[in-house]
Design a protein around this motif. Structure first.
Motif, mmCIF file in Angstrom:
data_model
loop_
_atom_site.group_PDB
_atom_site.id
_atom_site.type_symbol
_atom_site.label_atom_id
_atom_site.label_comp_id
_atom_site.label_asym_id
_atom_site.label_seq_id
_atom_site.Cartn_x
_atom_site.Cartn_y
_atom_site.Cartn_z
ATOM 1 N N GLY A 125 0.812 -1.294 0.186
ATOM 2 C CA GLY A 125 0.312 -0.226 0.544
ATOM 3 C C GLY A 125 1.038 1.041 -0.407
ATOM 4 N N ILE A 126 2.786 1.661 0.278
ATOM 5 C CA ILE A 126 3.587 2.662 0.310
ATOM 6 C C ILE A 126 4.242 1.774 -1.280
ATOM 7 N N LEU A 127 3.590 3.345 -1.980
ATOM 8 C CA LEU A 127 4.324 3.848 -3.102
ATOM 9 C C LEU A 127 5.220 3.490 -3.404
ATOM 10 N N GLN A 128 6.389 3.482 -3.565
ATOM 11 C CA GLN A 128 8.205 3.393 -4.481
ATOM 12 C C GLN A 128 8.210 3.938 -5.863
ATOM 13 N N TYR A 129 7.089 3.573 -6.002
ATOM 14 C CA TYR A 129 7.319 4.030 -7.833
ATOM 15 C C TYR A 129 5.689 4.806 -8.772
ATOM 16 N N ALA A 130 5.897 5.269 -9.040
ATOM 17 C CA ALA A 130 4.553 5.916 -9.792
ATOM 18 C C ALA A 130 4.982 6.468 -10.908
ATOM 19 N N GLY A 131 6.618 6.353 -11.652
ATOM 20 C CA GLY A 131 7.015 7.157 -12.443
ATOM 21 C C GLY A 131 8.364 7.952 -12.027
ATOM 22 N N TYR A 132 8.796 8.591 -13.670
ATOM 23 C CA TYR A 132 9.771 9.394 -13.306
ATOM 24 C C TYR A 132 9.480 10.794 -13.488
ATOM 25 N N THR A 133 10.046 11.755 -12.894
ATOM 26 C CA THR A 133 9.750 13.036 -13.791
ATOM 27 C C THR A 133 11.376 13.150 -15.239
ATOM 28 N N GLN A 134 11.320 14.218 -15.707
ATOM 29 C CA GLN A 134 12.035 13.783 -16.610
ATOM 30 C C GLN A 134 13.611 14.246 -15.839
ATOM 31 N N MET A 135 14.471 14.289 -16.612
ATOM 32 C CA MET A 135 15.909 14.481 -15.684
ATOM 33 C C MET A 135 16.707 15.406 -16.119
ATOM 34 N N ASN A 136 16.706 16.557 -14.977
ATOM 35 C CA ASN A 136 17.441 17.695 -15.131
ATOM 36 C C ASN A 136 18.596 17.759 -15.603
ATOM 37 N N TYR A 137 19.137 17.997 -16.792
ATOM 38 C CA TYR A 137 20.221 17.658 -17.039
ATOM 39 C C TYR A 137 21.883 18.479 -16.656
ATOM 40 N N TYR A 138 21.380 19.264 -16.367
ATOM 41 C CA TYR A 138 22.671 21.007 -15.382
ATOM 42 C C TYR A 138 23.007 19.932 -14.079
ATOM 43 N N THR A 139 21.938 19.401 -13.630
ATOM 44 C CA THR A 139 21.975 19.136 -11.277
ATOM 45 C C THR A 139 22.090 17.201 -11.727
ATOM 46 N N ALA A 140 21.737 16.917 -12.593
ATOM 47 C CA ALA A 140 21.489 14.545 -12.957
ATOM 48 C C ALA A 140 20.128 14.240 -11.654
ATOM 49 N N ARG A 141 19.443 15.376 -11.024
ATOM 50 C CA ARG A 141 18.466 15.394 -10.980
ATOM 51 C C ARG A 141 16.609 15.212 -11.140
ATOM 52 N N ASN A 142 16.526 14.270 -10.723
ATOM 53 C CA ASN A 142 14.842 13.874 -11.178
ATOM 54 C C ASN A 142 13.881 13.642 -9.604
ATOM 55 N N SER A 143 13.138 12.945 -10.223
ATOM 56 C CA SER A 143 12.257 12.394 -8.866
ATOM 57 C C SER A 143 11.043 11.668 -9.346
ATOM 58 N N CYS A 144 11.100 10.876 -8.310
ATOM 59 C CA CYS A 144 10.419 9.813 -8.048
ATOM 60 C C CYS A 144 9.255 9.559 -7.848
ATOM 61 N N ILE A 145 8.500 9.690 -8.776
ATOM 62 C CA ILE A 145 6.662 10.349 -8.531
ATOM 63 C C ILE A 145 6.437 9.216 -7.393
ATOM 64 N N GLY A 146 5.434 9.618 -5.863
ATOM 65 C CA GLY A 146 4.889 8.477 -5.328
ATOM 66 C C GLY A 146 5.467 8.280 -4.189
ATOM 67 N N GLN A 147 6.939 8.585 -4.248
ATOM 68 C CA GLN A 147 7.809 7.593 -3.320
ATOM 69 C C GLN A 147 7.791 7.531 -1.688
ATOM 70 N N PHE A 148 6.545 6.358 -1.144
ATOM 71 C CA PHE A 148 6.574 6.729 0.007
ATOM 72 C C PHE A 148 5.645 7.467 0.257
ATOM 73 N N GLU A 149 4.569 7.561 -0.695
ATOM 74 C CA GLU A 149 3.489 7.770 0.318
ATOM 75 C C GLU A 149 2.653 6.815 -0.022
#
Length: 305
Positions: A125-149
């Motif tokens: 019932g706790i999400l790990q993954y509901a998709g990913y956001t696009q990558m920010n290529y200047y910071t190499a950061r993106n987000s895993c949608i819904g994680q821990f919710e």
């Protein structure tokens, strides 16, 4: 009905892999499966015993630990299905998971990869993954949608295109893999599926998530929640991903960001948390790039760990 080749990699985890095999044979309802287990240089060779206990499963023994990408590539080269389903050995399936993913690819030939919704195995019932956001290529950061919710269906409308598939569970068409090639083995561990998604997208395919399909994941069973291995490859491959997938200008900006923000932040965190053992591996991850090309097969870390 399309044949699906399941590919999973085992490394020193006999029981975990057997739990997955039980799940695939007792829980899954999709009939036309080819199950391939790659034993990736485990200290003990489980394959002879498994071949007796699971005669319908194809087992492949690699004497060397070739990493996540290398292990999966070994299995993919032997796969005969029209669709490939790469799943971590520390996952367990739900009854209609494979059927739903197959239907997604059947109905949308422009899709090259689709991942299911992922819940934490120990916290259903706790999400790990509901998709990913696009990558920010200047910071190499993106987000895993819904994680821990808690999953109350709040992301079910996201079924469709997503930033990246999740390496723990991704179904691909044979055609897309044929055009994009196999996973980059010099990543060894972490970021390889993101790089693969980039190449599949460049080959003309879309990356999707199906929020009506569900799998359970026992996260970080293979590597541990924090280790020198994880610190090294997470940092080395973060830089490698940007080097391989962006322009020189964007990579230069990323390097400034990494030097001015990431390096001091990580050092402060290591010292504050009394994790100074990670510091040399962090710097080793950075300096690897001074003497290695993006296609270098020198991992920079011993593979027998």
């Amino acid at each position: 009905m399309k044949r699906v080749s399941i590919v999973t990699v085992n490394f020193n985890q006999q029981k975990i892999t057997e739990d997955l095999l039980r799940s695939l044979t007792e829980v899954n309802t999709y009939p036309d499966l080819e199950i391939i287990v790659v034993d990736n240089g485990s200290k003990e060779n489980f394959v002879p015993e498994w071949q007796i206990r699971y005669p319908a499963v194809k087992f492949i023994r690699s004497e060397l630990n070739t990493g996540f990408a290398g292990g999966n590539n070994i299995g993919l080269k032997k796969a005969t299905g029209e669709y490939y389903f790469l799943i971590n050995n520390d996952t367990e399936v739900t009854p209609d998971l494979i059927e739903r993913l197959v239907r997604t690819l059947d109905e949308n030939p422009e899709i090259g990869v689709v991942s299911p919704k992922i819940h934490y195995f120990d916290q259903p019932g706790i999400l790990q993954y509901a998709g990913y956001t696009q990558m920010n290529y200047y910071t190499a950061r993106n987000s895993c949608i819904g994680q821990f919710e808690e999953d109350n269906g709040q992301y079910d409308s996201l079924t469709g295109p997503t930033g990246y598939a999740h390496g723990a569970a991704m179904m691909l068409s044979r055609e897309a893999v044929g055009k994009a090639g196999l996973m980059g083995e010099n990543y060894f561990l972490y970021y390889e599926e993101l790089d693969w998604c980039e190449r599949i997208r460049k080959a003309g395919y879309e990356i999707h998530v199906n929020m009506q399909a569900l799998i359970y994941h026992k996260e970080s069973v293979s590597v541990g929640k924090k280790s020198t291995l994880k610190e090294f490859f997470m940092n080395r491959n973060r830089i490698l991903f940007i080097r391989k997938n962006t322009s020189f200008a964007k990579f230069s900006i990323f390097c400034i960001y990494f030097l001015l923000l990431v390096v001091p932040r990580n050092l402060i965190s290591y010292i504050k948390n009394r994790e100074t053992k990670f510091i040399p591996f962090f710097f080793k991850a950075i300096t690897w790039h001074f003497s290695n090309s993006v296609d270098s097969k020198n991992l920079g870390y011993p593979v027998k760990f």
